[in-house]
Structure formats: structure tokens, C-alpha cells
Design an enzyme around this catalytic site. Structure first.
Site, PDB file in Angstrom:
ATOM      1  N   CYS A  47       6.391  14.059  -6.489  1.00 13.45           N
ATOM      2  CA  CYS A  47       7.645  13.286  -6.552  1.00 13.45           C
ATOM      3  C   CYS A  47       8.868  14.208  -6.459  1.00 13.45           C
ATOM      4  O   CYS A  47       8.890  15.287  -7.049  1.00 13.45           O
ATOM      5  CB  CYS A  47       7.681  12.480  -7.854  1.00 13.45           C
ATOM      6  SG  CYS A  47       9.136  11.426  -7.984  1.00 13.45           S
ATOM      7  N   CYS A  51      12.381  14.458 -13.516  1.00 15.08           N
ATOM      8  CA  CYS A  51      12.226  13.917 -14.871  1.00 15.08           C
ATOM      9  C   CYS A  51      11.420  14.940 -15.690  1.00 15.08           C
ATOM     10  O   CYS A  51      10.264  15.231 -15.334  1.00 15.08           O
ATOM     11  CB  CYS A  51      11.513  12.565 -14.816  1.00 15.08           C
ATOM     12  SG  CYS A  51      12.266  11.449 -13.606  1.00 15.08           S
ATOM     13  N   CYS A  91      -0.867  -3.255 -13.198  1.00 11.50           N
ATOM     14  CA  CYS A  91       0.382  -2.538 -12.934  1.00 11.50           C
ATOM     15  C   CYS A  91       0.117  -1.343 -12.024  1.00 11.50           C
ATOM     16  O   CYS A  91      -0.686  -0.480 -12.347  1.00 11.50           O
ATOM     17  CB  CYS A  91       0.968  -2.086 -14.267  1.00 11.50           C
ATOM     18  SG  CYS A  91       2.489  -1.164 -14.067  1.00 11.50           S
ATOM     19  N   CYS A 124       2.406  -6.229 -11.631  1.00  9.10           N
ATOM     20  CA  CYS A 124       3.564  -5.403 -11.940  1.00  9.10           C
ATOM     21  C   CYS A 124       3.532  -4.186 -11.034  1.00  9.10           C
ATOM     22  O   CYS A 124       2.459  -3.659 -10.748  1.00  9.10           O
ATOM     23  CB  CYS A 124       3.481  -4.982 -13.408  1.00  9.10           C
ATOM     24  SG  CYS A 124       4.774  -3.833 -13.885  1.00  9.10           S
ATOM     25  N   ARG A 256       5.117  -3.319 -25.714  1.00  8.84           N
ATOM     26  CA  ARG A 256       3.876  -2.634 -25.329  1.00  8.84           C
ATOM     27  C   ARG A 256       3.785  -1.245 -25.955  1.00  8.84           C
ATOM     28  O   ARG A 256       4.647  -0.398 -25.718  1.00  8.84           O
ATOM     29  CB  ARG A 256       3.792  -2.536 -23.794  1.00  8.84           C
ATOM     30  CG  ARG A 256       2.480  -1.943 -23.303  1.00  8.84           C
ATOM     31  CD  ARG A 256       2.282  -2.152 -21.799  1.00  8.84           C
ATOM     32  NE  ARG A 256       2.436  -3.559 -21.475  1.00  8.84           N
ATOM     33  CZ  ARG A 256       3.372  -4.037 -20.658  1.00  8.84           C
ATOM     34  NH1 ARG A 256       4.211  -3.231 -20.052  1.00  8.84           N
ATOM     35  NH2 ARG A 256       3.471  -5.328 -20.442  1.00  8.84           N
TER      36      ARG A 256
HETATM   37  C1  DTB Z   1       5.269   2.873 -18.916  1.00  8.58           C
HETATM   38  O1  DTB Z   1       6.267   2.616 -19.628  1.00  8.58           O
HETATM   39  N1  DTB Z   1       4.304   3.712 -19.256  1.00  8.58           N
HETATM   40  C2  DTB Z   1       3.318   3.815 -18.198  1.00  8.58           C
HETATM   41  C3  DTB Z   1       3.808   2.761 -17.180  1.00  8.58           C
HETATM   42  N2  DTB Z   1       5.044   2.323 -17.729  1.00  8.58           N
HETATM   43  C4  DTB Z   1       3.892   3.075 -15.755  1.00  8.58           C
HETATM   44  C5  DTB Z   1       3.148   5.198 -17.706  1.00  8.58           C
HETATM   45  C6  DTB Z   1       2.748   6.176 -18.791  1.00  8.58           C
HETATM   46  C7  DTB Z   1       2.536   7.513 -18.167  1.00  8.58           C
HETATM   47  C8  DTB Z   1       2.012   8.539 -19.138  1.00  8.58           C
HETATM   48  C9  DTB Z   1       1.848   9.861 -18.538  1.00  8.58           C
HETATM   49  C10 DTB Z   1       0.843   9.961 -17.418  1.00  8.58           C
HETATM   50  O2  DTB Z   1      -0.263   9.392 -17.499  1.00  8.58           O
HETATM   51  O3  DTB Z   1       1.152  10.680 -16.456  1.00  8.58           O
HETATM   52 FE1  SF4 Z   2       9.009  10.788 -10.191  1.00 12.58          FE
HETATM   53 FE2  SF4 Z   2      10.456  10.727 -12.446  1.00 12.58          FE
HETATM   54 FE3  SF4 Z   2       8.853   8.635 -11.801  1.00 12.58          FE
HETATM   55 FE4  SF4 Z   2       7.812  11.029 -12.543  1.00 12.58          FE
HETATM   56  S1  SF4 Z   2       9.043   9.619 -13.803  1.00 12.58           S
HETATM   57  S2  SF4 Z   2       7.134   9.756 -10.860  1.00 12.58           S
HETATM   58  S3  SF4 Z   2       9.287  12.483 -11.629  1.00 12.58           S
HETATM   59  S4  SF4 Z   2      10.692   9.365 -10.689  1.00 12.58           S
END
Ligand code: DTB
Ligand code: SF4
Ligand code: SAM
Length: 331
Positions: A47, A51, A91, A124, A256
């Protein structure tokens, strides 16, 4: 809710707060159910965004390799399996800055969504930024809810991400609402934020009109190689307090209990369910990190006398309240 009301909830003794949130929970969610949502990373890693918590940013050297968009057939198999296992929401996440109408990859996503939506689960997606056209097309293809987290307060957001702004996040959420999809938006605890940032985040979410249909509360899963790799975990009681305040401030939302459950004891998760959490990610993987085993989750729910939520017949987004402004107030 106003910030001072949220602060007053936070200042309550722990038992007073969870007693209050329990009452709100019982009034709005009397069924003793927990929604099971299956998450699938349909496009992992590589990506462009920075972040600082994320395993999938190309800027950090993590153990996640960039992959291509998954084939539709494989996604369909995973979606069917999710439904057979009792999930009512599927999702699909993609590590993109966003999607743009007219591109091949957006057409592929629309095609995938159309097929998945025929399975009858809530659909989702979380694909990053959307403009109005992209939001309308996703809705038309069958997306019922769009996940786009505000993650933290506007002030702290600048310390966490530099490649897009908090305002950009709000713009996407507005397009999601305008297109008639439900908003799924929450945040992460443990990004080095102050309590004030957490409370501001909940204030902003509670002032969306309509309020979000679901609010994921993630606890940071520290990822080696990212700037937040060494961040201290969040105090368990603070997690429960945030769930309780979310339940009171956004009573009709599914709250959630999201990332970080693998690191939590069953007792802590139980306290979160008591305080107002009524949805979890179900299946042994989140996007790139682990999640509790499905069997363990089902056993825990059974021990607690909770059951998996039945499929939602009404997949429409909540209506806006006419007496309230549509824009969340940014202080
Ligand atoms: C959200 O709030 N949490 C989920 C979903 N929406 C997409 C993602 C959690 C990711 C945790 C780190 C990972 O597995 O990379
Ligand atoms: Fe890309 Fe930020 Fe989403 Fe991670 S959280 S996939 S770095 S936009
Ligand atoms: N790229 C899209 C976006 O940023 O909106 C979708 C995928 S992104 C990985 C979805 C959400 O997962 C983020 O907004 C964040 O709240 C959460 N998340 C990502 N990495 C996390 C981590 N290490 N710990 C906890 N939550 C995380």
C-alpha cells in the site's frame, strides 16, 4: 453526544459506567446475540499509504509481501465457507489508498461484490478512499456497509498518517452515506494517543448523522518493522471503558470487538460483551494477523449463553435524523 458528556461518562467509577452501558445495551439489543463477521484480505500489502500501525504499508519492511487481487473464484469459496460457518457479514479488505471509477481493478471489485452479494450475507468492503461515483457503484453492486475508520482524534491522526488527512477520511464517509450504504467506522486504541483523543474519536463518531451502523474498536496489534512496533499495550479496563462509552453514545450500533482479541483473555472479552460489544471478527485470521480459533469463539459464546446473530433481513442503511446537522462537528 458532546465532549463533556463523554468525559463525564469516562470519569464515572468503573462499575457505574458498565452498569449504565449494560442498561442501554439491554434496551437496544435484548437478544443476547453476537454478530459473527468474516474478514478476507482480497488484496494484501504494497500500500502507498504510511499509516504507522499497518503491516501492509509499502513504506515499512514487515513480513507481509505485496500480493495481487485475489481471483473471484477463490473469494467466492471463502464467502460460501463463511456463510456455512454462521457468519452473517462478509468483509473484504484491500490495501489500497482508494479506488477509482473506470479502472480495471474497480471493475473487478464490482464484479466480485455482485457475486458475493448473491449469497445473502451483509457485504462490507474496505478499499480506502471513495468519491461519490465509486460509492454509488459499490452500493449498486450490492455493498451494504463500507468500513472506513477514523482511527483516532483529528489532532492525533497527523502523528499517525501523513499521506492523507482526517478530512479525507470524513469525505469518504460522507460519500458512503450519500450513496445509501451503512457506515462502519471506528478506531484503534494504543496508537500512543491520550485519553482525550479516544474520547474525541467517540464524540465525532456519535455525531455522524445517521450514526454509524457499526463501530469497530481495535486494539493495536504491534507489527514488527512499523513505527508503532514497540507501542505498549492498552490497559484492559480502558478497553472496556471505551466499549461501554461507545455503547452509550451510539446505542443502535453494532460495537465490534475487533483487532487484538487474540491477545485478550476470555474474561476480558466477556467483560467487553457485558459492557456492550455485540460483534466480532470470526475466523482464525484478520487481514494479516491472527484471531482466536472459531471453535474457541463458539465455545466461549456458548459458555456465556450468547448465540451467533441471526441473518439480518433488513440490509438498508439507517436514516438520518432531520433535527441534527449532517456534518460531524470538528472542534
Ligand atoms: C477494522 O476495524 N478492523 C479490521 C477491519 N476493520 C478491516 C482490520 C484489523 C486489522 C488488524 C491487523 C492485520 O490483520 O493486519
Ligand atoms: Fe494502506 Fe493505511 Fe489501509 Fe494499511 S491502513 S492498507 S497503509 S491505507
Ligand atoms: N486500506 C483501507 C483503509 O485504510 O481504510 C482498508 C484496510 S485497513 C487495514 C482497515 C483498518 O484496520 C484500519 O483503518 C485500522 O483501523 C485497522 N488496522 C490496521 N492495522 C492494524 C493493526 N496493526 N492493529 C489494529 N488495527 C489495525
Amino acid at each position: 453526544m458532546q465532549f463533556d458528556e463523554i468525559q463525564a461518562l469516562y470519569d464515572l467509577p468503573f462499575f457505574d459506567l458498565i452498569q449504565k452501558s449494560r442498561k442501554v445495551h439491554e434496551a437496544h439489543w435484548p437478544e443476547n446475540e453476537v454478530q459473527l463477521c468474516t474478514l478476507l484480505s482480497i488484496k494484501t500489502g504494497g500500500c502507498s499509504e504510511d499509516c504507522s500501525y499497518c503491516a501492509q504499508s509499502a513504506r515499512y519492511s514487515t513480513s507481509v509481501e505485496a500480493e495481487r487481487l485475489m481471483e473471484k473464484e477463490e473469494i467466492m469459496e471463502r464467502a460460501q465457507l463463511a456463510r456455512e460457518n454462521g457468519s452473517t457479514r462478509f468483509c473484504m479488505g484491500a490495501a489500497w489508498k482508494g479506488v477509482r471509477d473506470g479502472t480495471k481493478r474497480f471493475d473487478q471489485v464490482l464484479d466480485i461484490v455482485e457475486s458475493v452479494s448473491e449469497l445473502g450475507m451483509e457485504v462490507c468492503t474496505t478499499l480506502g478512499e471513495l468519491g461519490p461515483t465509486e460509492a454509488e457503484k459499490l452500493k449498486e453492486a450490492g455493498v451494504t456497509a463500507y468500513n472506513h475508520n477514523i482511527d483516532t482524534s483529528p489532532e492525533h491522526y497527523k502523528n499517525i498518517v501523513s499521506t492523507h488527512t482526517f478530512e479525507d477520511r470524513l469525505n469518504t464517509l460522507r460519500h458512503v452515506q450519500d450513496a445509501g450504504m451503512s457506515v462502519c467506522s471506528g478506531g484503534i486504541l494504543g496508537l500512543g494517543e491520550k485519553t482525550e483523543d479516544r474520547l474525541k474519536m467517540l464524540e465525532i463518531l456519535s455525531n455522524f448523522n445517521p450514526q454509524p451502523e457499526s463501530v469497530p474498536i481495535n486494539s493495536l496489534v504491534p507489527i514488527p518493522g512499523t513505527p508503532l512496533a514497540e507501542e505498549q499495550g492498552v490497559d484492559s479496563f480502558e478497553v472496556v471503558r471505551m466499549i461501554a462509552i461507545a455503547r452509550i453514545a451510539i446505542p443502535t450500533a453494532k460495537v465490534r470487538l475487533s483487532a487484538g482479541r487474540k491477545q485478550m483473555s476470555e474474561e476480558l472479552q466477556t467483560l467487553c460483551f457485558f459492557a456492550g460489544a455485540n460483534s466480532i471478527f470470526y475466523g482464525d485470521k484478520l487481514l494479516t494477523t491472527g484471531n482466536p480459533q472459531s471453535e474457541a469463539d463458539l465455545k466461549l459464546l456458548e459458555k456465556l449463553g450468547l448465540s451467533p446473530q441471526k441473518p439480518n433481513r433488513d440490509l438498508s442503511a439507517p436514516d438520518a435524523e432531520e433535527s441534527r446537522p449532517l456534518e460531524p462537528a470538528l472542534s
